[in-house]
Write a protein that holds these residues in place. Structure first.
Motif, PDB file in Angstrom:
ATOM      1  N   TRP A 184       0.824  -1.218   0.000  1.00 20.39           N
ATOM      2  CA  TRP A 184       0.000   0.000   0.000  1.00 20.39           C
ATOM      3  C   TRP A 184       0.856   1.265   0.000  1.00 20.39           C
ATOM      4  N   ALA A 205       1.671 -15.810   2.164  1.00 20.11           N
ATOM      5  CA  ALA A 205       0.309 -15.297   1.968  1.00 20.11           C
ATOM      6  C   ALA A 205       0.384 -13.774   1.887  1.00 20.11           C
ATOM      7  N   GLY A 252      -2.057  -6.168   1.728  1.00 23.40           N
ATOM      8  CA  GLY A 252      -0.781  -5.504   1.429  1.00 23.40           C
ATOM      9  C   GLY A 252      -0.579  -4.188   2.162  1.00 23.40           C
ATOM     10  N   HIS A 253      -1.127  -4.068   3.372  1.00 20.77           N
ATOM     11  CA  HIS A 253      -0.990  -2.818   4.120  1.00 20.77           C
ATOM     12  C   HIS A 253       0.219  -2.811   5.058  1.00 20.77           C
ATOM     13  N   SER A 254       1.006  -3.878   5.111  1.00 27.93           N
ATOM     14  CA  SER A 254       2.166  -3.864   6.012  1.00 27.93           C
ATOM     15  C   SER A 254       3.307  -3.058   5.398  1.00 27.93           C
ATOM     16  N   THR A 301      -4.876 -13.730  -0.878  1.00 29.82           N
ATOM     17  CA  THR A 301      -6.030 -14.323  -0.191  1.00 29.82           C
ATOM     18  C   THR A 301      -7.334 -13.610  -0.561  1.00 29.82           C
ATOM     19  N   ALA A 346     -10.745 -15.869   4.955  1.00 27.83           N
ATOM     20  CA  ALA A 346      -9.602 -15.140   5.527  1.00 27.83           C
ATOM     21  C   ALA A 346      -9.286 -13.835   4.805  1.00 27.83           C
ATOM     22  N   SER A 391      -7.502   1.571  12.670  1.00 30.90           N
ATOM     23  CA  SER A 391      -7.775   2.946  12.236  1.00 30.90           C
ATOM     24  C   SER A 391      -8.439   2.979  10.865  1.00 30.90           C
ATOM     25  N   SER A 427      -7.303  -6.755   5.461  1.00 32.56           N
ATOM     26  CA  SER A 427      -7.924  -8.089   5.490  1.00 32.56           C
ATOM     27  C   SER A 427      -7.920  -8.621   6.921  1.00 32.56           C
ATOM     28  N   ALA A 461      -7.433 -11.782   8.001  1.00 32.76           N
ATOM     29  CA  ALA A 461      -6.323 -12.688   8.332  1.00 32.76           C
ATOM     30  C   ALA A 461      -4.994 -11.953   8.393  1.00 32.76           C
ATOM     31  N   ALA A 465      -4.518  -8.798   9.244  1.00 32.57           N
ATOM     32  CA  ALA A 465      -4.491  -8.007  10.482  1.00 32.57           C
ATOM     33  C   ALA A 465      -4.233  -8.912  11.680  1.00 32.57           C
ATOM     34  N   LEU A 490       2.298 -14.472  12.046  1.00 35.96           N
ATOM     35  CA  LEU A 490       3.217 -13.865  11.068  1.00 35.96           C
ATOM     36  C   LEU A 490       3.145 -14.599   9.727  1.00 35.96           C
ATOM     37  N   GLU A 536       3.369   7.733   3.033  1.00 33.35           N
ATOM     38  CA  GLU A 536       3.758   7.685   4.443  1.00 33.35           C
ATOM     39  C   GLU A 536       4.447   6.365   4.754  1.00 33.35           C
ATOM     40  N   GLN A 570       5.178   3.895   8.463  1.00 29.38           N
ATOM     41  CA  GLN A 570       4.725   3.784   9.853  1.00 29.38           C
ATOM     42  C   GLN A 570       5.669   2.899  10.662  1.00 29.38           C
ATOM     43  N   HIS A 578       5.625  -3.425  16.301  1.00 29.72           N
ATOM     44  CA  HIS A 578       4.494  -3.958  15.521  1.00 29.72           C
ATOM     45  C   HIS A 578       5.074  -4.788  14.372  1.00 29.72           C
TER      46      HIS A 578
HETATM   47  C1  LIG Z   1      -2.977   3.281   6.530  1.00 28.33           C
HETATM   48  C2  LIG Z   1      -2.682   2.153   7.493  1.00 28.33           C
HETATM   49  C3  LIG Z   1      -3.277   2.173   8.738  1.00 28.33           C
HETATM   50  C4  LIG Z   1      -3.006   1.155   9.661  1.00 28.33           C
HETATM   51  N1  LIG Z   1      -3.619   1.208  10.871  1.00 28.33           N
HETATM   52  C5  LIG Z   1      -3.334   0.266  11.806  1.00 28.33           C
HETATM   53  C6  LIG Z   1      -3.954   0.302  13.082  1.00 28.33           C
HETATM   54  O1  LIG Z   1      -4.830   1.108  13.342  1.00 28.33           O
HETATM   55  N2  LIG Z   1      -3.567  -0.618  14.007  1.00 28.33           N
HETATM   56  C7  LIG Z   1      -2.603  -1.542  13.748  1.00 28.33           C
HETATM   57  O2  LIG Z   1      -2.268  -2.323  14.632  1.00 28.33           O
HETATM   58  N3  LIG Z   1      -2.038  -1.645  12.510  1.00 28.33           N
HETATM   59  C8  LIG Z   1      -2.375  -0.750  11.551  1.00 28.33           C
HETATM   60  N4  LIG Z   1      -1.819  -0.848  10.301  1.00 28.33           N
HETATM   61  C9  LIG Z   1      -0.951  -2.002  10.002  1.00 28.33           C
HETATM   62  C10 LIG Z   1      -1.789  -3.134   9.405  1.00 28.33           C
HETATM   63  O3  LIG Z   1      -2.946  -3.372  10.172  1.00 28.33           O
HETATM   64  C11 LIG Z   1      -1.009  -4.445   9.363  1.00 28.33           C
HETATM   65  O4  LIG Z   1       0.142  -4.255   8.610  1.00 28.33           O
HETATM   66  C12 LIG Z   1      -1.838  -5.613   8.812  1.00 28.33           C
HETATM   67  O5  LIG Z   1      -1.043  -6.761   8.791  1.00 28.33           O
HETATM   68  C13 LIG Z   1      -2.366  -5.329   7.432  1.00 28.33           C
HETATM   69  O6  LIG Z   1      -3.187  -6.381   6.992  1.00 28.33           O
HETATM   70  P1  LIG Z   1      -3.025  -6.909   5.496  1.00 28.33           P
HETATM   71  O7  LIG Z   1      -4.198  -7.730   5.165  1.00 28.33           O
HETATM   72  O8  LIG Z   1      -2.710  -5.782   4.593  1.00 28.33           O
HETATM   73  O9  LIG Z   1      -1.758  -7.840   5.676  1.00 28.33           O
HETATM   74  P2  LIG Z   1      -0.516  -8.027   4.682  1.00 28.33           P
HETATM   75  O10 LIG Z   1       0.371  -6.834   4.815  1.00 28.33           O
HETATM   76  O11 LIG Z   1      -0.976  -8.378   3.345  1.00 28.33           O
HETATM   77  O12 LIG Z   1       0.193  -9.275   5.377  1.00 28.33           O
HETATM   78  C14 LIG Z   1       0.673  -9.187   6.690  1.00 28.33           C
HETATM   79  C15 LIG Z   1       1.127 -10.552   7.174  1.00 28.33           C
HETATM   80  O13 LIG Z   1       0.005 -11.394   7.309  1.00 28.33           O
HETATM   81  C16 LIG Z   1       0.226 -12.600   6.616  1.00 28.33           C
HETATM   82  N5  LIG Z   1      -1.061 -13.068   6.107  1.00 28.33           N
HETATM   83  C17 LIG Z   1      -1.965 -12.370   5.382  1.00 28.33           C
HETATM   84  N6  LIG Z   1      -3.020 -13.162   5.101  1.00 28.33           N
HETATM   85  C18 LIG Z   1      -2.738 -14.378   5.625  1.00 28.33           C
HETATM   86  C19 LIG Z   1      -3.421 -15.625   5.631  1.00 28.33           C
HETATM   87  N7  LIG Z   1      -4.613 -15.788   5.053  1.00 28.33           N
HETATM   88  N8  LIG Z   1      -2.845 -16.664   6.257  1.00 28.33           N
HETATM   89  C20 LIG Z   1      -1.633 -16.517   6.858  1.00 28.33           C
HETATM   90  N9  LIG Z   1      -0.950 -15.376   6.872  1.00 28.33           N
HETATM   91  C21 LIG Z   1      -1.505 -14.310   6.277  1.00 28.33           C
HETATM   92  C22 LIG Z   1       1.202 -12.243   5.511  1.00 28.33           C
HETATM   93  O14 LIG Z   1       1.936 -13.378   5.069  1.00 28.33           O
HETATM   94  C23 LIG Z   1       2.091 -11.260   6.233  1.00 28.33           C
HETATM   95  O15 LIG Z   1       3.023 -11.965   6.985  1.00 28.33           O
HETATM   96  C24 LIG Z   1      -2.098   0.117   9.333  1.00 28.33           C
HETATM   97  C25 LIG Z   1      -1.513   0.084   8.055  1.00 28.33           C
HETATM   98  C26 LIG Z   1      -1.823   1.093   7.138  1.00 28.33           C
HETATM   99  C27 LIG Z   1      -1.222   1.054   5.772  1.00 28.33           C
END
Ligand SMILES: Cc1cc2nc3c(=O)[nH]c(=O)nc-3n(C[C@H](O)[C@H](O)[C@H](O)COP(=O)(O)OP(=O)(O)OC[C@H]3O[C@@H](n4cnc5c(N)ncnc54)[C@H](O)[C@@H]3O)c2cc1C
Length: 413
Positions: A6, A38, A42-44, A58, A78, A101, A106, A108, A110, A158, A281, A283, A367
């Motif tokens: 992201w 997985a 993609g917000h990490s 996913t 998930a 926030s 997603s 899973a 998160a 993780l 940005e 984080q 985090h």
């Molecule tokens: C604008 C913004 C705001 C945010 N606000 C917050 C907040 O308020 N609080 C907070 O704590 N965090 C916050 N985050 C961080 C965010 O919540 C985490 O990075 C979270 O992991 C994002 O979820 P994702 O689906 O994008 O995961 P991804 O970044 O896609 O993946 C994260 C991890 O999860 C694993 N994963 C994903 N899906 C699966 C699955 N089905 N099975 C096994 N593993 C899986 C991936 O392999 C990877 O290791 C924020 C991020 C952004 C960009």
């Protein structure tokens, strides 16, 4: 393949992207040699999801939510995003206890990183997990429920144990929330009465910039009762809706001014209908045991000159302790010190390392989804079950097919 996260600071190295639409599809993919990771939404900001093998999106694992009213749970695919889940739950009169926030992440993804909102009495989003189904390398399906021996290890995973295909979350009857924002609370007043401040509403967030003014610029409160919160120092309510970033239109923010509304339109800071597809940005966030929060904030305050030129905003949040091994709140009520930075990664990484050093005396946990320089020994010092978790990953994934460079610290334990 050109795929970025992201924030655009991670360019995934994957040779291919798989798009499974069913558990069988995931089993077939994980029967192969790997490496795999997985990918949720993609917000990490960290390299946690990266691989040079197969990225398993996913997004297609989005089975519609199924509510079990008797056990007060919902089971979802998930890959579903919190915002979509929230709408489906509200339509049936149910709610989640909290949201992060933004609702675009997603479920899973998160859960796998210990994502959280704020609230003294509310756990991380991961702590709402009651059961999960995952496919482990080799293609077998494993189901774990709260109380099973591996459950507490497998929630904040993780992505190192398998690919989660469905998740069951605790729910409760739908409720109303009133969001109010207050401005310009002197930092010393906030720290002098920190527990009263963070406990003044169902969810409290402090926003500040570490500049010369030494104030908490905004206190965001989300209440489940009609009465306005009583805040130490009695800061003035904002005259109109505000964004937490100075000078930015509040159009993207959820309704404020104490107007009652549904939980799903207030618990997140940002509206689901506002979809930022990318963000300028970076984080980082460190979470400290509640008892160290005030001292930890003071330690960060000492670095104000280093932080201020790069910071967009800091958010301070609280959460209740849980029993999940890799949770930021494992066995301690926790306070998160979050930093939204300007997108200058080398400069940000240097300051994050300084913050990490300043917070070391306070058992600060980084985090999993944000920037951190902490090594294996540092992580093992703050997560007492990390070595056991590393051993479990070797049981679930003996050939290391889900490993990537980010997770190499697990092999040093
Ligand atoms: C604008 C913004 C705001 C945010 N606000 C917050 C907040 O308020 N609080 C907070 O704590 N965090 C916050 N985050 C961080 C965010 O919540 C985490 O990075 C979270 O992991 C994002 O979820 P994702 O689906 O994008 O995961 P991804 O970044 O896609 O993946 C994260 C991890 O999860 C694993 N994963 C994903 N899906 C699966 C699955 N089905 N099975 C096994 N593993 C899986 C991936 O392999 C990877 O290791 C924020 C991020 C952004 C960009």
């Amino acid at each position: 393949m050109d795929l970025v996260n992201w924030a655009g600071n991670v360019r995934f190295r994957a040779e291919r992207i798989a798009t499974p639409a069913s558990v069988d599809d995931v089993c077939a993919i994980l029967s192969g040699p790997g490496p795999f990771r997985a990918l949720g939404s993609g917000h990490s900001f960290s390299l946690i999801a990266d691989t040079d093998g197969t990225l398993i999106s996913t997004a297609g694992l989005a089975a519609a939510p199924v509510v079990d009213a008797q056990s007060r749970t919902v089971t979802v695919g998930a890959g579903i995003r919190y915002g979509e889940l929230a709408r489906a739950l509200e339509a049936e009169g149910w709610a989640l206890a909290n949201l992060a926030s933004l609702p675009h992440i997603s479920v899973a993804g998160a859960v796998a990183t210990g994502t959280h909102g704020s609230g003294d009495a509310v756990g991380t989003l991961s702590s709402a997990v009651a059961a999960l189904e995952l496919v482990v390398p080799g293609g077998d399906v494993v189901r774990l429920r709260r109380g099973d021996p591996a459950f507490d290890a497998a929630v904040v995973s993780l992505g190192a144990l398998g690919v989660v295909t469905s998740i069951t979350l605790d729910i409760e009857p739908s409720f109303e929330v009133r969001q109010r924002v207050y401005e310009n609370l002197p930092l010393e007043t906030a720290l002098a009465d920190f527990d009263a401040l963070m406990g003044a509403a169902y969810s409290v967030s402090l926003f500040l910039r570490w500049g010369d003014r030494d104030v908490v610029d905004q206190v965001w409160t989300k209440s489940r009762s009609a009465e306005p919160p009583v805040l130490p120092g009695d800061p003035a309510p904002a005259a109109g809706p505000v964004h937490m970033l100075a000078g930015v239109s509040p159009a993207a923010c959820t309704p404020q001014l104490g107007e009652p509304g549904r939980w799903l339109d207030r618990l997140a800071h940002f509206r689901l209908s506002h979809t930022p597809s990318a963000g300028a940005e970076l984080q980082s966030e460190h979470l400290v045991p509640r008892r160290h929060a005030v001292a930890a904030i003071r330690a960060v305050r000492e670095l104000a000159d280093r932080i201020a030129p790069l910071i967009q905003v800091t958010e301070i949040r609280s959460m209740r302790a849980d029993s999940l091994w890799l949770s930021p709140a494992y066995e301690t009520d926790a306070v998160g010190l979050h930093f939204t930075w300007l997108p200058d990664q080398p400069a940000v990484e240097a300051v994050v390392a300084e913050i990490e050093a300043a917070l070391a005396p306070f058992q600060a946990r980084p985090h999993w989804g944000k920037l951190s320089a902490m090594d294996a020994a540092g992580r093992a010092a703050v997560w007492p079950r990390l070595r056991e978790f590393a051993a479990l990953t070797r049981e679930f994934d003996p050939e290391g097919r889900l490993r990537n460079p980010y997770l190499s610290f697990l092999d040093e334990l």
